[in-house]
Motif scaffolding. Structure first.
Motif, PDB file in Angstrom:
ATOM      1  N   LEU A   1      -5.694  -0.540  -2.111  1.00  0.00           N
ATOM      2  CA  LEU A   1      -4.838  -0.049  -3.196  1.00  0.00           C
ATOM      3  C   LEU A   1      -5.597   0.003  -4.518  1.00  0.00           C
ATOM      4  CD1 LEU A   1      -1.845   0.568  -4.259  1.00  0.00           C
ATOM      5  CD2 LEU A   1      -1.810  -1.860  -4.857  1.00  0.00           C
TER       6      LEU A   1
ATOM      7  N   LYS B   1       0.851  -1.198   0.000  1.00  0.00           N
ATOM      8  CA  LYS B   1       0.000   0.000   0.000  1.00  0.00           C
ATOM      9  C   LYS B   1       0.886   1.247   0.000  1.00  0.00           C
ATOM     10  CE  LYS B   1      -3.492   0.446   2.765  1.00  0.00           C
ATOM     11  NZ  LYS B   1      -4.510   0.319   3.848  1.00  0.00           N
TER      12      LYS B   1
ATOM     13  N   ILE C   1      -3.669   4.480   0.391  1.00  0.00           N
ATOM     14  CA  ILE C   1      -2.334   3.917   0.582  1.00  0.00           C
ATOM     15  C   ILE C   1      -1.736   4.578   1.826  1.00  0.00           C
ATOM     16  CG2 ILE C   1      -1.931   3.364  -1.849  1.00  0.00           C
ATOM     17  CD1 ILE C   1      -0.225   5.944  -2.024  1.00  0.00           C
TER      18      ILE C   1
END
Length: 368
Positions: free
Chosen positions: A111, A77, A146
């Motif tokens: 993500l 991420k 993220i």
């Protein structure tokens, strides 16, 4: 297949929950497609276990698929992997009217959802979560993100999926540690809003962990319904949705302190964070003095991490942990907001928490 509907107007969608339903993924995805093509993004672990089965299900409906396989783990991420995902989607000429499938746990879901939200200003995506944590929490509600060196999930967007397909059979391929990490999020739902659910978990948790399919479907559906109800009231976390962060203010700081590594999985951080939040609530005189021991007892019975001492390796000082907590997304006007409880199942958000009391709690826990 059990269905939980998430009613958000034109962004509404269904969450399908059941056993063996991934075999019908192609049938479920087909109505969303303008052309028979989907892009699948997954990780190496899930690809080795389930990717061929998903592709076969799509092929049965005449749907062609292309796939990108990323490394597993929280470190995925990140900006570099987001960039590689976005560039791959563009190289594959995935159009705005096409569909992306996020096939994996919370890392992949977060993500890929974020990538879907920014490629061509938004491409629809489907969540097929393969971990308990993702099935009960991260795949539902539209939070995509993220991580940053400054903190967890600080870069992202609210972007709802078109459909979520949660097959509890895939949970049988999880390690015990990964399953129990997801169980940390399940317990959270009982603690924040439903004492009856927590009592059910106290009784049924061991059978659920042992593989009882009916118990797993019931736990996922109960959790998803609770989350759907809260998201419907507060889609972008202006109020009630912050309750879903019970345990996360502590947990995210612990994840940052351990470098988002395998030392501490997200769900483990949430479980420890919930125990800390319940302890803090009791110390502030908001809830029963018996609640912390009751929660810890259940988590320990399930074989989970409960205390800071359960995290391997050295941890930063209490002062450093408190500073990391200050990066939490719930900070408003520079002031921390904590999710506390007035008893199990009765959570609320408060900004009226003395930092000295939090510091004292962290020092006590580090000194255990």
């Amino acid at each position: 297949m059990e269905i939980v509907h998430v009613p958000l107007g034109e962004r509404s969608y269904d969450v399908g929950i059941g056993s063996g339903i991934m075999a019908r993924a192609g049938y479920r995805v087909a109505p969303f497609l303008k052309r028979p093509l989907v892009a699948i993004v997954t990780d190496e672990t899930v690809a080795g276990l389930h990717l061929e089965a998903l592709k076969a299900s799509l092929a049965e409906e005449g749907i062609k698929s292309v796939s990108l396989i990323l490394p597993p783990g929280e470190a995925t991420k990140s900006w570099p992997h987001l960039q590689s995902c976005v560039e791959w989607l563009l190289e594959e000429k995935i159009e705005r009217s096409d569909m992306i499938i996020a096939f994996g746990g919370g890392v992949i879901g977060d993500l890929v959802g974020f990538a879907a939200s920014i490629v061509r200003r938004g491409i629809r995506f489907v969540q097929i979560p393969t971990t308990l944590l993702a099935q009960v929490d991260s795949s539902v509600g539209g939070k995509t993100a993220i991580n940053s060196p400054s903190g967890k999930n600080l870069i992202g967007a609210f972007y709802q999926p078109s459909f979520v397909l949660a097959d509890v059979d895939v949970l049988g391929t999880l390690t015990e540690r990964d399953f129990l990490a997801g169980y940390g999020e399940v317990v959270k739902y009982g603690l924040l809003g439903d004492l009856k659910f927590f009592e059910w978990l106290e009784e049924t948790g061991p059978a659920l962990a042992a593989g009882d399919v009916g118990a797993r479907i019931a736990a996922v559906k109960w959790s998803v319904q609770m989350k759907a109800d809260i998201v419907t009231r507060d889609e972008t976390e202006q109020g009630d949705r912050a309750l879903l962060n019970l345990g996360h203010t502590f947990g995210h700081a612990l994840e940052a302190a351990t470098g988002y590594s395998d030392r501490l999985l997200h769900g483990e951080g949430v479980a420890i964070g919930c125990a800390l939040a319940i302890e803090l609530s009791a110390r502030l005189g908001l809830s029963s003095q018996e609640d912390p021991s009751r929660v810890r007892s259940h988590l320990r019975r399930m074989g989970m991490k409960v205390d800071l001492g359960d995290i391997p390796g050295e941890l930063p000082s209490a002062e450093a942990l408190l500073e990391l907590m200050g990066q939490d997304k719930k900070v408003v006007g520079g002031q921390m907001r904590y999710v506390l409880t007035r008893g199990i199942g009765r959570a609320f958000v408060s900004a009226d928490v003395p930092s000295a009391e939090v510091l004292r709690l962290l020092r006590d826990e580090l000194g255990r």
